[in-house]
Design an enzyme around this catalytic site. Structure first.
Site, short mmCIF file in Angstrom:
data_model
loop_
_atom_site.label_atom_id
_atom_site.label_comp_id
_atom_site.label_asym_id
_atom_site.label_seq_id
_atom_site.Cartn_x
_atom_site.Cartn_y
_atom_site.Cartn_z
N ASN A 139 0.83 -1.21 0.00
CA ASN A 139 0.00 0.00 0.00
C ASN A 139 0.86 1.26 0.00
OD1 ASN A 139 -2.32 -1.54 0.11
ND2 ASN A 139 -2.70 -1.20 2.29
N ARG B 22 -10.20 -4.99 -14.47
CA ARG B 22 -9.09 -5.86 -14.05
C ARG B 22 -9.52 -7.32 -14.19
NH1 ARG B 22 -5.55 -2.30 -11.65
NH2 ARG B 22 -6.44 -0.62 -10.40
N ARG C 16 -4.85 1.34 -13.38
CA ARG C 16 -3.49 1.53 -12.88
C ARG C 16 -2.80 0.19 -12.55
NH1 ARG C 16 -4.06 4.88 -8.10
NH2 ARG C 16 -4.46 6.54 -9.59
N HIS D 35 -14.74 2.78 -15.32
CA HIS D 35 -14.61 2.04 -14.07
C HIS D 35 -15.86 1.21 -13.77
CE1 HIS D 35 -14.23 1.71 -9.54
NE2 HIS D 35 -13.04 1.31 -9.93
N TYR E 107 -12.41 -9.88 -1.89
CA TYR E 107 -13.05 -8.56 -1.81
C TYR E 107 -14.55 -8.75 -1.58
CZ TYR E 107 -8.90 -6.53 -4.18
OH TYR E 107 -7.64 -6.12 -4.53
N ARG F 174 -14.37 2.54 4.04
CA ARG F 174 -13.20 1.72 4.32
C ARG F 174 -11.91 2.52 4.39
NH1 ARG F 174 -11.55 -1.10 -0.56
NH2 ARG F 174 -9.89 0.44 -0.67
N HIS G 109 -15.20 -3.67 -0.46
CA HIS G 109 -15.14 -3.05 -1.79
C HIS G 109 -16.52 -2.68 -2.33
CE1 HIS G 109 -13.97 -3.07 -6.21
NE2 HIS G 109 -13.02 -2.34 -5.68
#
Length: 767
Positions: free
Chosen positions: A53, A385, A415, A445, A478, A574, A602
């Site tokens: 992170n 992803r 990313r 997204h 997630y 979160r 998530h």
């Protein structure tokens, strides 16, 4: 010139700094590594996550800050500070975090290694036989991959790879009066070798860091010269590159992305991690070459790059040391045994999936069935992803091979997944799929798919909408919410939305979707205002929002107004939260909590009480400027009453949790929610595996968490904050700020860094 305390300015701000809030989130992850109720291997895994992170934080967020500093652009943080003073605060906080991270490793975790069947040792701590094995590994495997790169008047400064471990070696020819000039050489460790060399003893596994094997054999690289010092270091480069997109997104846009990936390898250095006792000569060269000061330099007392601990955690000897992932349960709205007949079932039923408690298998299986079904005419899907060896990609390839129309929007600005998505998109394109690589200046997204199937004289649209990626791996780790439906309203809305993102269309409105960048911010604001109006009229009201991040000022301001109007507001955030809860006269009715534990939270859910006729939205968007203005996003109304009840109960269980919950204080710090003496433990990451949550009445959310008689709703047993409060973080500092502060960064080089503690960022710049 105006003189004031920056601490006063930060405390008075009605917003929390985004970047400081993110560092506090990483403290909550670090708190998992400190939790002695977890196994050592779980704690090591969480410690590795904090390191990963932090790497991304420096690459992107600190990198973004340096884009302003290096080019003299104005930036005012939510805290009210401009570029330079905010840089001092941010790096000071980062130094504090790295110290606490290292101490967790050294003081809490490392002492437990031997009794858990392993150890991490230097070469000089090995037996003679083990040293010979390590030397053999160096000679046969490592040595051929090392390339010493000297830096002097005849040789240019070498390119240092981002996040690679490197030795800076100072050498000298001769001795005494005959000694020559010091020379500096860099030796980068290979990125394609394991971090640790493994040795098996009778009672334990020994892990020898690769850098220690190289250190013990440096004389093999520097023959007949004296080694004055050898210092291990690691750099992090700015990875926040700005894209100037071309209208020709089929060719030029992909080239822009690929060029951006190259700049990551050469971006400006924003962080230097170095072991204690660094060579003064080396440090002076690095500081001057990279225009950094002590604020950017982190002396690491423990292991540099704690991500390498994953090799320990994943070792075959310790496979049973991590908790096994529970077997997913059947969705409440999808009976067992229907997965092979999904088309038939979905014709008459909507299905809500709650991952990871429910498997992603129905979604993947539906795509696989569609690829082979002769009645399916086409598939449209957005992809952000993917998993390695993705079954989703395989299904789309099979569908194209079977002559179906397949349209896929691959987001090549995802990313760190840019290269993968470009590669996978090319595979699909080669198979005959219609592939779109992103949408102009926006990042796609949203997560949606549509299968078009001919059924007699009718064409049915099977729609999937979700908050998570089409990734079979992360769906086990997630928490996400997704919807499967053939409801015509969703089908029409999604068809229109695909036309927007793949073509040139601007529909007037959607019935069940709220989309960005069109009007998501304004529609959420209107929903908040409606609650405020009801509160002012004395009607029932309430808001519960669950998201990853809350950062958009306009929405935060509306939440403040709603709080003043008397609306009970419960926020489950979160990560980043820029809203201040519980400030008298501003946010008295707002409570913020964060759930951090076994799974990464998530899901996004937005509940508005709506006078007793609740509205519940789910989707991919957070409450952030980038989500509203720079991304293609969608929230969808959960219209089916039974599924709405399931979604409301997800929020109810999140608020009931007393095991993974951290409560946010008005000063921005978080305290762990501790059960009261007679209160049973309620771990939301376990409770969702029991179908009992489907039996909770929908009214329980309002009755137990949104009525005025339950403020605050969470009992707090006073604990130490897991991250520093503002009075610790920003105490006793006076700044002198004028418009002259808005200038390019001029590094304070000063004296070379000497062994010992690194000064704080503030001290390094002379405050």
């Amino acid at each position: 010139m105006k003189i004031f305390k920056s601490s006063d300015l930060i405390r008075k701000s009605k917003y929390i700094s985004r970047d400081l809030s993110w560092l506090r989130f990483n403290y909550r992850v670090l708190d998992q590594a400190r939790d002695d109720s977890r196994s050592l291997f779980e704690r090591l895994r969480f410690l590795g996550i904090t390191a990963s992170n932090l790497d991304e934080f420096f690459m992107i967020r600190v990198g973004s800050l340096y884009n302003y500093l290096d080019y003299g652009k104005v930036r005012v943080d939510y805290s009210g500070l401009r570029e330079l003073p905010f840089r001092r605060k941010l790096l000071d906080f980062a130094h504090r975090f790295v110290h606490d991270q290292s101490q967790t490793y050294l003081q809490e975790l490392r002492p437990q290694f031997v009794r858990n069947g392993f150890d991490i040792l230097r070469v000089d701590e090995l037996t003679d036989v083990e040293q010979k094995k390590a030397d053999g590994y160096f000679k046969n495997t490592v040595f051929p991959l090392l390339t010493p790169m000297v830096y002097d008047s005849y040789h240019g400064f070498p390119l240092m790879m981002n996040q690679s471990l490197t030795f800076g070696v100072v050498t000298r020819m001769g001795e005494g009066n005959d000694a020559g000039q010091e020379r500096l050489t860099f030796v980068q460790l290979p990125l394609n070798l394991s971090r640790f060399f493994e040795l098996q003893r009778k009672d334990r596994v020994v892990f020898v860091p690769l850098e220690e094997i190289v250190r013990a054999n440096l004389d093999k690289l520097f023959r007949n010269v004296g080694i004055e010092s050898a210092t291990l270091f690691r750099i992090t480069r700015n990875g926040d590159f700005t894209l100037e997109e071309s209208e020709d997104i089929d060719v030029d846009f992909i080239k822009e992305i690929q060029q951006g990936l190259k700049t990551r390898k050469r971006g400006r250095v924003v962080r230097l991690e170095v072991e204690p006792g660094a060579s003064p000569m080396l440090m002076q060269v690095l500081r001057e070459r990279w225009h950094i000061d002590n604020g950017n330099v982190f002396v690491i007392d423990s292991l540099i790059d704690l991500r390498g601990l994953n090799q320990v955690v994943k070792h075959p000897n310790f496979r049973d040391k991590l908790p096994k992932l529970p077997t997913p349960v059947a969705p409440l709205s999808l009976p067992e045994g229907t997965e092979e007949n999904l088309f038939d079932y979905l014709k008459t039923h909507d299905v809500l999936l709650h991952h990871p408690y429910n498997s992603i298998e129905p979604v993947v299986r539906l795509l696989e069935l569609a690829a082979e079904d002769p009645h399916v005419l086409g598939i449209k899907q957005t992809i952000y992803r993917l998993a390695d060896e993705s079954r989703v990609t395989a299904a789309l390839l099979k569908a194209a091979e079977n002559g179906k129309h397949v349209s896929v929007l691959f987001e090549v600005k995802a990313r760190f997944d840019e290269e993968r998505n470009i590669r996978e998109g090319a595979r699909l394109e080669k198979a005959g799929c219609f592939v779109i690589y992103g949408v102009s200046k926006y990042k796609t997204h949203t997560k949606m798919a549509m299968i078009i199937r001919k059924e007699g004289e009718k064409v049915t649209r099977y729609v999937h909408l979700g908050s998570g990626n089409y990734n079979e791996t992360t769906s086990r780790l997630y928490t996400d919410v997704s919807l499967l439906t053939t409801n015509d309203v969703y089908g029409h809305d999604v068809s229109e939305f695909f036309n927007v993102i793949t073509g040139h269309s601007q529909p007037d409105d959607y019935e069940y979707l709220i989309t960005a960048p069109k009007d998501m911010r304004q529609q959420l604001i209107q929903l908040i205002r409606d609650e405020a109006k009801n509160a002012k009229r004395g009607l029932v009201s309430g808001i519960v929002m669950k998201m990853n991040s809350l950062e958009d000022r306009e929405v935060i301001d509306e939440l403040y107004k709603a709080s003043k109007a008397g609306v009970p507001i419960r926020l489950i955030v979160r990560g980043i939260c820029c809203l201040r809860p519980g400030r008298p006269g501003l946010s008295d009715n707002v409570e913020v909590r964060s759930l951090v534990g076994e799974y990464l939270e998530h899901a996004r859910l937005f509940y508005f009480h709506h006078g007793g006729q609740p509205k519940l939205y789910a989707g991919s968007a957070d409450v952030m400027v980038r989500s509203f203005d720079r991304r293609i996003e969608a929230l969808y109304l959960i219209a089916n009453p039974q599924l709405q009840r399931e979604g409301i109960n997800i929020l109810y269980f999140n608020l009931k949790d007393n095991y993974n919950t951290y409560l946010m204080r008005e000063d921005g710090a978080y305290v762990k929610r501790i059960p009261l003496p007679d209160e049973p433990v309620f771990n939301v990451h376990k409770e969702f595996y029991h179908k009992g949550y489907g039996q909770v009445p929908a009214e329980a959310l309002y009755d137990e968490y949104l009525t005025s008689s339950v403020v605050p709703v969470s009992p707090i047993v006073e604990t130490e904050p897991v991250s520093p409060p503002e009075d610790v973080l920003i105490a006793d500092e006076v700044l002198e700020l004028t418009s002259a502060d808005i200038i390019p960064l001029v590094p304070t080089l000063g004296e070379p860094l000497l062994p010992g503690p690194v000064p704080s960022a503030s001290e390094a710049e002379g405050e």
